[in-house]
Design an enzyme around this catalytic site. Structure first.
Site, PDB file in Angstrom:
ATOM      1  N   CYS A  49       0.849  -1.192   0.000  1.00 35.23           N
ATOM      2  CA  CYS A  49       0.000   0.000   0.000  1.00 35.23           C
ATOM      3  C   CYS A  49       0.885   1.242   0.000  1.00 35.23           C
ATOM      4  O   CYS A  49       1.775   1.377   0.848  1.00 35.23           O
ATOM      5  CB  CYS A  49      -0.904  -0.024   1.220  1.00 35.23           C
ATOM      6  SG  CYS A  49      -1.929   1.456   1.385  1.00 35.23           S
ATOM      7  N   CYS A  52       0.204   3.032   3.529  1.00 34.39           N
ATOM      8  CA  CYS A  52       0.569   2.483   4.842  1.00 34.39           C
ATOM      9  C   CYS A  52       1.573   1.340   4.776  1.00 34.39           C
ATOM     10  O   CYS A  52       1.944   0.806   5.819  1.00 34.39           O
ATOM     11  CB  CYS A  52      -0.687   2.032   5.596  1.00 34.39           C
ATOM     12  SG  CYS A  52      -1.320   0.419   5.072  1.00 34.39           S
ATOM     13  N   CYS A 101      -5.553   0.525   6.173  1.00 38.48           N
ATOM     14  CA  CYS A 101      -5.689   1.987   6.302  1.00 38.48           C
ATOM     15  C   CYS A 101      -6.901   2.539   5.570  1.00 38.48           C
ATOM     16  O   CYS A 101      -7.121   3.742   5.579  1.00 38.48           O
ATOM     17  CB  CYS A 101      -4.415   2.689   5.842  1.00 38.48           C
ATOM     18  SG  CYS A 101      -4.208   2.761   4.056  1.00 38.48           S
ATOM     19  N   CYS A 121      -8.159  -4.800 -10.201  1.00 31.00           N
ATOM     20  CA  CYS A 121      -7.688  -3.750 -11.101  1.00 31.00           C
ATOM     21  C   CYS A 121      -7.273  -2.572 -10.230  1.00 31.00           C
ATOM     22  O   CYS A 121      -8.118  -1.873  -9.664  1.00 31.00           O
ATOM     23  CB  CYS A 121      -8.830  -3.390 -12.042  1.00 31.00           C
ATOM     24  SG  CYS A 121      -8.387  -2.196 -13.293  1.00 31.00           S
TER      25      CYS A 121
END
Ligand code: FE
Length: 133
Positions: A49, A52, A101, A121
Site C-alpha cells: 500500500c 501504509c 488503512c 484492477c
C-alpha cells in the site's frame, strides 16, 4: 508491519502522500490507463500500500490484463483488502480498499484468469513495490 497506523487525519494524509496519490488513495480517483509506473512492471517482489506499506499483492499474482492498470488475480491474503459495493458513476462495481488503512486501491471484476477468475484492477499510484531480497 504498518508504517502508518490507520486513523490519520485528512490533513496528515495530504502531508504524507503526493497530490496524485492523495487523489487516488483518499478520494477514490482513478489514474489514466497506461499511465502508471507498475502497469508493465514484472520484477519479483511484493506490491505494498502506498499509504501504509501493508503487503497487498505478490508479483506472482500479477498478470497482463491489457486494461492499462496493474492487475492481480488475488491479494496476498484474503484479509489484506476490503471490498465495498460502489454505485458511483452510474455503475455497480466492487471497490477494493486496503484493509489496514482504508485507502482506495481500485476495483474488482469477475473476468480474471485462473485460478480465481478475478481481476483486482489496481491504480499504480496506490501501490509501492518491495523487490524480493
Ligand atoms: Fe494501506
Amino acid at each position: 508491519m504498518n508504517q502508518h497506523k490507520p486513523g490519520k487525519t485528512d490533513e496528515q494524509w495530504r502531508e504524507s502522500l503526493s497530490p496524485e496519490q492523495y487523489a487516488v488513495c483518499r478520494c477514490s480517483a482513478t489514474e489514466p490507463p497506461f499511465s502508471g509506473k507498475w502497469y508493465r512492471h514484472k520484477e519479483p517482489g511484493t506490491y505494498v500500500c502506498a499509504a501504509c506499506r501493508a503487503a497487498l499483492f505478490a508479483s506472482e499474482a500479477k498478470y497482463d490484463s491489457g486494461s492499462g492498470w496493474p492487475s492481480f488475480f488475488q491479494p496476498t491474503t484474503r484479509a489484506a483488502v476490503s471490498l465495498q459495493q460502489d454505485e458511483s458513476h452510474g455503475m455497480h462495481r466492487t471497490e477494493v480498499r486496503c484493509a489496514a488503512c482504508d485507502s482506495h486501491l481500485g476495483h474488482l471484476f469477475p473476468d480474471g484468469p485462473k485460478p480465481t477468475g478475478l481481476r483486482y484492477c489496481i491504480n499504480s499510484l496506490a501501490l509501492d513495490f518491495e523487490p524480493l531480497k
